[in-house]
Design a protein around this motif. Structure first.
Motif, PDB file in Angstrom:
ATOM      1  N   VAL A 263      38.047  59.199  50.942  1.00 22.64           N
ATOM      2  CA  VAL A 263      38.537  59.663  49.705  1.00 22.64           C
ATOM      3  C   VAL A 263      37.279  60.417  48.764  1.00 22.64           C
ATOM      4  CG1 VAL A 263      38.540  58.590  47.333  1.00 22.64           C
ATOM      5  CG2 VAL A 263      39.737  57.541  49.344  1.00 22.64           C
ATOM      6  N   ASN A 264      37.747  61.504  48.372  1.00 25.19           N
ATOM      7  CA  ASN A 264      36.876  62.381  47.428  1.00 25.19           C
ATOM      8  C   ASN A 264      35.866  63.254  48.830  1.00 25.19           C
ATOM      9  OD1 ASN A 264      38.063  62.071  45.171  1.00 25.19           O
ATOM     10  ND2 ASN A 264      36.903  60.450  45.090  1.00 25.19           N
ATOM     11  N   LYS A 265      36.130  63.569  49.864  1.00 20.73           N
ATOM     12  CA  LYS A 265      35.336  63.971  50.894  1.00 20.73           C
ATOM     13  C   LYS A 265      36.048  64.884  51.752  1.00 20.73           C
ATOM     14  CE  LYS A 265      32.017  59.948  51.463  1.00 20.73           C
ATOM     15  NZ  LYS A 265      32.964  58.816  50.982  1.00 20.73           N
ATOM     16  N   GLY A 266      35.374  65.807  52.161  1.00 19.20           N
ATOM     17  CA  GLY A 266      35.929  66.726  53.321  1.00 19.20           C
ATOM     18  C   GLY A 266      34.986  66.628  54.668  1.00 19.20           C
ATOM     19  N   PHE A 267      35.777  67.083  55.626  1.00 21.03           N
ATOM     20  CA  PHE A 267      35.119  66.708  57.094  1.00 21.03           C
ATOM     21  C   PHE A 267      35.520  67.885  58.062  1.00 21.03           C
ATOM     22  CE2 PHE A 267      35.774  62.412  55.338  1.00 21.03           C
ATOM     23  CZ  PHE A 267      34.301  61.952  55.184  1.00 21.03           C
ATOM     24  N   SER A 268      34.374  68.194  58.718  1.00 18.15           N
ATOM     25  CA  SER A 268      34.310  68.898  60.175  1.00 18.15           C
ATOM     26  C   SER A 268      34.229  67.951  61.164  1.00 18.15           C
ATOM     27  CB  SER A 268      33.753  70.235  60.150  1.00 18.15           C
ATOM     28  OG  SER A 268      33.756  70.977  61.287  1.00 18.15           O
ATOM     29  N   ILE A 269      35.388  67.898  62.352  1.00 19.83           N
ATOM     30  CA  ILE A 269      35.185  66.764  63.150  1.00 19.83           C
ATOM     31  C   ILE A 269      35.289  67.710  64.533  1.00 19.83           C
ATOM     32  CG2 ILE A 269      36.226  64.840  64.334  1.00 19.83           C
ATOM     33  CD1 ILE A 269      37.004  64.121  61.354  1.00 19.83           C
ATOM     34  N   GLU A 270      34.499  67.361  65.485  1.00 20.09           N
ATOM     35  CA  GLU A 270      34.699  67.796  66.761  1.00 20.09           C
ATOM     36  C   GLU A 270      34.767  66.457  67.858  1.00 20.09           C
ATOM     37  OE1 GLU A 270      31.887  70.328  68.219  1.00 20.09           O
ATOM     38  OE2 GLU A 270      32.171  71.806  66.661  1.00 20.09           O
ATOM     39  N   THR A 271      35.573  66.523  68.696  1.00 19.10           N
ATOM     40  CA  THR A 271      35.406  65.623  69.861  1.00 19.10           C
ATOM     41  C   THR A 271      35.123  66.552  71.111  1.00 19.10           C
ATOM     42  OG1 THR A 271      37.682  65.889  70.537  1.00 19.10           O
ATOM     43  CG2 THR A 271      37.178  64.252  68.572  1.00 19.10           C
ATOM     44  N   ASN A 272      34.296  65.655  72.341  1.00 20.38           N
ATOM     45  CA  ASN A 272      33.817  66.637  73.255  1.00 20.38           C
ATOM     46  C   ASN A 272      33.989  65.507  74.483  1.00 20.38           C
ATOM     47  OD1 ASN A 272      32.505  68.960  72.577  1.00 20.38           O
ATOM     48  ND2 ASN A 272      31.936  67.550  71.089  1.00 20.38           N
TER      49      ASN A 272
END
Length: 304
Positions: free
Chosen positions: A101-110
Motif C-alpha cells: 500500500v502506497n508504495k512502488g517497487f522495482s523487482i528483479e529475480t535471478n
C-alpha cells in the motif's frame, strides 16, 4: 531502500507423491537457487517486475498496477505467468496488507539454474516473497500453488532434511546423508520439465489403499538415513522405484529409457521429467549422451 532475498533449489530423494499423504520424505537443497531483489521507487502504485534466467536472459518482464493486485482483478488469461504472479502477490498481501500500500517497487529475480530444470523456480520465488512480506512461506504456498511444502523446507535449509506433514502441518528435521559412495552419485536431466500440478492430479487419480506402500517407503527413507553401503543403497532405491511404479501404474524411468544401463536410476519428484538420480561405479556421461541426454551433474556439483 533495496532488499535482497535468496532461496535454495530442491531435489526430493525419497517419498515422491506419498509426501502429500503424510509419508516422511528425504530431500536435499541444491547449490543453485533464486534470489529476489526488491527496490522501492517513486512510482507509487506500480511494480516493475523483471525475471532473469541463469544466463542473464530476460524470460519475463511486466508492469503491474498494485490496485489490481490488492483488489484481485487480474484480467489476463488464466495460468499465464503474469496471472500466477499476481495471485501470489495477492495472497501475500492478504497475509500482510502493509507491504504494497502506497508504495512502488522495482523487482528483479535471478535464477542460478535454467528455469526448465525443475529445481524450484516457483518454490524459491514463494519462499523469497514470504521473506519480503515477512509471512509464513508454507501458508503462502498453500494459498497459492498448493503442494506438500517439502520444496519450501528445502528453500529454507542448507542441509539435507526429512519432511513430513503431521496433521496437515509441516515437520522438518535437518539430517546428515552419510554415504561414502557420493563419488558414484549423479543427477541426470531428462530433457523435459514436468508439470507438478498435473503429476499430482495423476497421482490422486490412481491412488488406492496406500498405507502399506507409505510404510514401506518410510522404512526405506529411515534406512538410507541411518547409513548404508552402496550395494544396499542401490537395492533400496530399486525397491522404492518398484513400489511407486505399482502405485502410479507407470514404468520406471530405467525400464522406459535406460533398460541396458549397468547401474541404478531413480526418479526424483514428479515422474516423467526433471532430474533423476544415477548410481554408477564409473562416469556414465558417454552412455547418457549416446541416448541423447546431455545434462549430467555430479553429486558434489549439484548438492549444497
Amino acid at each position: 531502500m533495496t532488499k535482497k532475498f535468496y532461496s535454495n533449489g530442491k531435489l526430493l530423494i525419497t517419498g515422491e507423491y506419498l509426501v502429500l499423504d503424510g509419508a516422511k520424505a528425504f530431500a536435499v537443497p541444491t547449490k543453485m537457487g533464486q534470489d529476489l531483489i526488491v527496490a522501492e521507487t517513486q512510482k507509487i502504485g506500480f511494480i516493475h517486475w523483471k525475471s532473469f534466467d541463469f544466463d542473464q536472459s530476460v524470460w519475463f518482464e511486466k508492469n503491474f498496477d498494485t490496485a489490481e493486485i490488492i483488489s484481485n482483478e487480474f484480467g489476463e488469461e488464466e495460468q499465464s505467468v503474469a496471472t500466477l504472479l499476481k495471485q501470489i502477490l495477492f495472497e501475500a498481501h492478504k497475509l500482510n496488507p502493509t507491504v504494497l500500500v502506497n508504495k512502488g517497487f522495482s523487482i528483479e529475480t535471478n535464477l542460478t539454474f535454467p528455469k526448465f530444470w525443475g529445481l524450484g523456480t516457483s518454490s524459491t520465488l514463494i519462499n523469497n516473497m514470504a521473506q519480503w512480506f515477512e509471512i509464513n512461506a508454507f501458508e503462502l504456498l498453500k494459498n497459492s500453488f498448493g503442494g506438500s511444502g517439502y520444496d519450501i523446507a528445502n528453500a529454507q535449509n542448507n542441509t539435507p532434511i526429512t519432511y513430513q506433514l503431521l496433521d496437515g502441518k509441516p515437520f522438518v528435521q535437518q539430517v546428515q546423508f552419510q554415504a561414502d559412495f557420493k563419488e558414484n552419485l549423479y543427477f541426470l536431466y531428462l530433457n523435459q520439465k514436468q508439470d507438478s500440478k498435473a503429476a499430482i492430479a495423476m497421482y490422486y487419480s490412481k491412488q488406492y489403499a496406500i498405507q502399506e506402500v507409505k510404510e514401506n517407503i518410510e522404512a526405506i527413507t529411515n534406512e538410507i538415513l541411518k547409513g548404508t553401503n552402496q550395494e544396499r543403497f542401490e537395492y533400496l532405491l530399486q525397491q522404492h522405484e518398484a513400489y511407486m511404479s505399482a502405485v502410479l501404474e507407470m514404468k520406471t524411468v530405467k525400464e522406459k529409457y535406460f533398460s541396458d544401463f549397468e547401474g541404478t536410476i531413480k526418479s526424483l519428484g514428479a515422474w516423467g521429467g526433471d532430474f533423476v538420480m544415477v548410481v554408477s561405479n564409473s562416469n556414465p556421461k558417454n552412455y547418457f549422451e549416446s541416448k541423447g541426454f546431455n545434462t549430467l551433474l555430479h553429486y558434489h556439483e549439484m548438492i549444497l
